[in-house]
Write a protein that holds these residues in place. Structure first.
Motif, PDB file in Angstrom:
ATOM      1  N   TYR A  87       0.880  -1.188   0.000  1.00  0.00           N
ATOM      2  CA  TYR A  87       0.000   0.000   0.000  1.00  0.00           C
ATOM      3  C   TYR A  87       0.894   1.207   0.000  1.00  0.00           C
ATOM      4  CZ  TYR A  87       0.823  -2.285   4.408  1.00  0.00           C
ATOM      5  OH  TYR A  87       1.408  -3.032   5.388  1.00  0.00           O
ATOM      6  N   GLU A  88       0.307   2.356  -0.266  1.00  0.00           N
ATOM      7  CA  GLU A  88       1.158   3.547  -0.357  1.00  0.00           C
ATOM      8  C   GLU A  88       0.674   4.713   0.487  1.00  0.00           C
ATOM      9  OE1 GLU A  88       1.687   4.346  -4.514  1.00  0.00           O
ATOM     10  OE2 GLU A  88       2.984   2.598  -4.764  1.00  0.00           O
ATOM     11  N   THR A  89      -0.469   4.560   1.158  1.00  0.00           N
ATOM     12  CA  THR A  89      -0.996   5.678   1.950  1.00  0.00           C
ATOM     13  C   THR A  89      -1.489   5.170   3.307  1.00  0.00           C
ATOM     14  OG1 THR A  89      -3.210   5.317   1.084  1.00  0.00           O
ATOM     15  CG2 THR A  89      -1.806   6.897  -0.126  1.00  0.00           C
ATOM     16  N   LEU A  90      -1.688   6.121   4.230  1.00  0.00           N
ATOM     17  CA  LEU A  90      -2.146   5.754   5.575  1.00  0.00           C
ATOM     18  C   LEU A  90      -3.513   5.065   5.521  1.00  0.00           C
ATOM     19  CD1 LEU A  90      -1.938   5.809   8.667  1.00  0.00           C
ATOM     20  CD2 LEU A  90      -2.692   8.190   8.628  1.00  0.00           C
ATOM     21  N   ASP A  91      -4.450   5.582   4.724  1.00  0.00           N
ATOM     22  CA  ASP A  91      -5.779   4.960   4.741  1.00  0.00           C
ATOM     23  C   ASP A  91      -5.773   3.576   4.104  1.00  0.00           C
ATOM     24  OD1 ASP A  91      -5.362   6.491   2.454  1.00  0.00           O
ATOM     25  OD2 ASP A  91      -7.496   6.741   2.064  1.00  0.00           O
ATOM     26  N   ALA A  92      -4.957   3.380   3.045  1.00  0.00           N
ATOM     27  CA  ALA A  92      -4.862   2.050   2.430  1.00  0.00           C
ATOM     28  C   ALA A  92      -4.197   1.073   3.404  1.00  0.00           C
ATOM     29  CB  ALA A  92      -4.069   2.127   1.129  1.00  0.00           C
TER      30      ALA A  92
END
Ligand code: HPA
Ligand code: ZN
Length: 350
Positions: free
Chosen positions: A58-63
């Motif tokens: 994943y690449e983001t906090l929410d993902a």
């Protein structure tokens, strides 16, 4: 010595360095193979993946948080909680940690009674202490995406499971749209109950969220805090206060816009240069493809920490761990000579 040999020597010294981990999430410490095994055992569906490693992409906090929730939902029986706690502490001990204060997301295990979670976690802590000589304590995290009323109900259920090993509360999950102020009352109650206070702030949220956790929630430490660098007056204030920031280098590659740990403007480098009190932690190590020893190596090789900075960081964890003064003094005298010896060996490699 060649660069590769120097890196290997530094890595070995940093792994052996006596350490305290103050920012580690139980559920974020689940090895991908363990997550897949528990999901299979408990008939829980995880996001599709061809290999265990692919689960943690994943690449983001929410993902990242979506996968974090999915794997947490795979942990159901007391034996499952024992397993993830024991494995987390085994890995921490293998990286030189002697004491860990860890977060747990009790609400992420849908419909699993807190009593059962605490039973398994406490058994894992006890067995890890016996097998790896590592001490630990629990810091339940309040999910800031939920309402203050839900946070109050969460605290009720936490307090019903109180013990000497349950020492504080934190605030985590998706920061940017969820400022800290609504949690003032639940933090005040936790404090009255004798719990220590910390909160994730300034990781994905702006600098005023750091002011909010200090002034409105009354925290003793700040988790991450990178966006403090947007506010020089707040930097000055926190430097004078000596408030500890628990920094997690590899996490920043996923949850912040800073994608290069060696960049001159990386916030952890700037926080160190600004004289803030900071320490190095691993957050969600397998989920961010790291471990505690590697985070210390990142600090030295990417973020410009000197041997002296590393030593200062370890002593900051001793000074800010939520333990009594006699334990602090004992650690200083028992670990001090080893910290000094390793710091000198690291300095000789610089
Ligand atoms: N930020 C917010 N919530 C979290 C994190 C994090 O780095 N890790 C686990 N929950
Ligand atoms: Zn965290």
């Amino acid at each position: 010595m060649s660069e590769t040999n120097a890196t290997d020597a530094r890595a070995a010294l940093l792994k052996a360095l006596p350490k305290i981990e103050l920012h580690l999430h139980l559920e974020g410490s689940i090895q991908p193979e363990t997550a897949l095994a528990l999901a299979r055992k408990n008939n829980v569906t995880l996001p599709p993946c061809e290999s265990p490693a692919e689960l943690y992409a994943y690449e983001t906090l929410d993902a990242f948080l979506a996968v974090y929730d999915a794997i947490a939902a795979s942990v159901i029986d007391a034996a499952d909680f024992h397993r993830i706690t024991y494995e987390m502490l085994e890995s921490a001990a293998g990286n030189g940690a002697r004491y860990v204060e860890f977060f747990m997301s009790l609400g992420a295990h849908k419909n699993v009674p807190f009593e059962r979670q605490f039973e398994g976690i406490r058994a894992g802590m006890r067995d890890a202490a016996r097998d790896f000589q590592i001490q630990s304590a629990m810091v339940p995290g309040i999910n800031r995406e939920e309402t203050p009323a839900q946070a109050e109900a969460y605290l009720d259920r936490v307090l019903a499971n109180r013990g000497d090993d349950l020492i504080g509360i934190g605030l985590d999950y998706f920061e940017a749209p969820h400022p800290p102020e609504p949690f003032a009352a639940v933090y005040a109650r936790a404090k009255r109950e004798g719990l220590h206070l910390t909160a994730h702030a300034g990781e994905a949220g702006p600098a005023p969220f750091i002011t909010g956790v200090l002034d409105v929630l009354g925290v003793e430490r700040i988790d991450h805090g990178y966006n403090i660098m947007e506010d020089p007056a707040l930097v000055e204030r926190c430097r004078n206060l000596g408030v500890l920031f628990t920094c997690c280098p590899s996490t920043t590659l996923y949850t912040t816009p800073h994608k290069d740990l060696s960049a001159p403007d990386h916030p952890i480098r700037r926080m160190r240069e600004a004289g803030l009190t900071i320490c190095i932690n691993s957050d969600d190590p397998p989920m961010f493809l790291t471990d505690l020893g590697n985070e210390y190596l990142n600090a030295m090789e990417q973020l410009g920490f000197s041997a002296e900075d590393i030593s200062r960081s370890v002593y900051a964890t001793i000074d800010n761990a939520w333990v009594d003064a006699s334990t602090r003094a004992r650690w200083r005298s028992e670990w001090g000579p080893e910290i000094e010896r390793i710091t000198a060996a690291l300095a000789a490699l610089d």
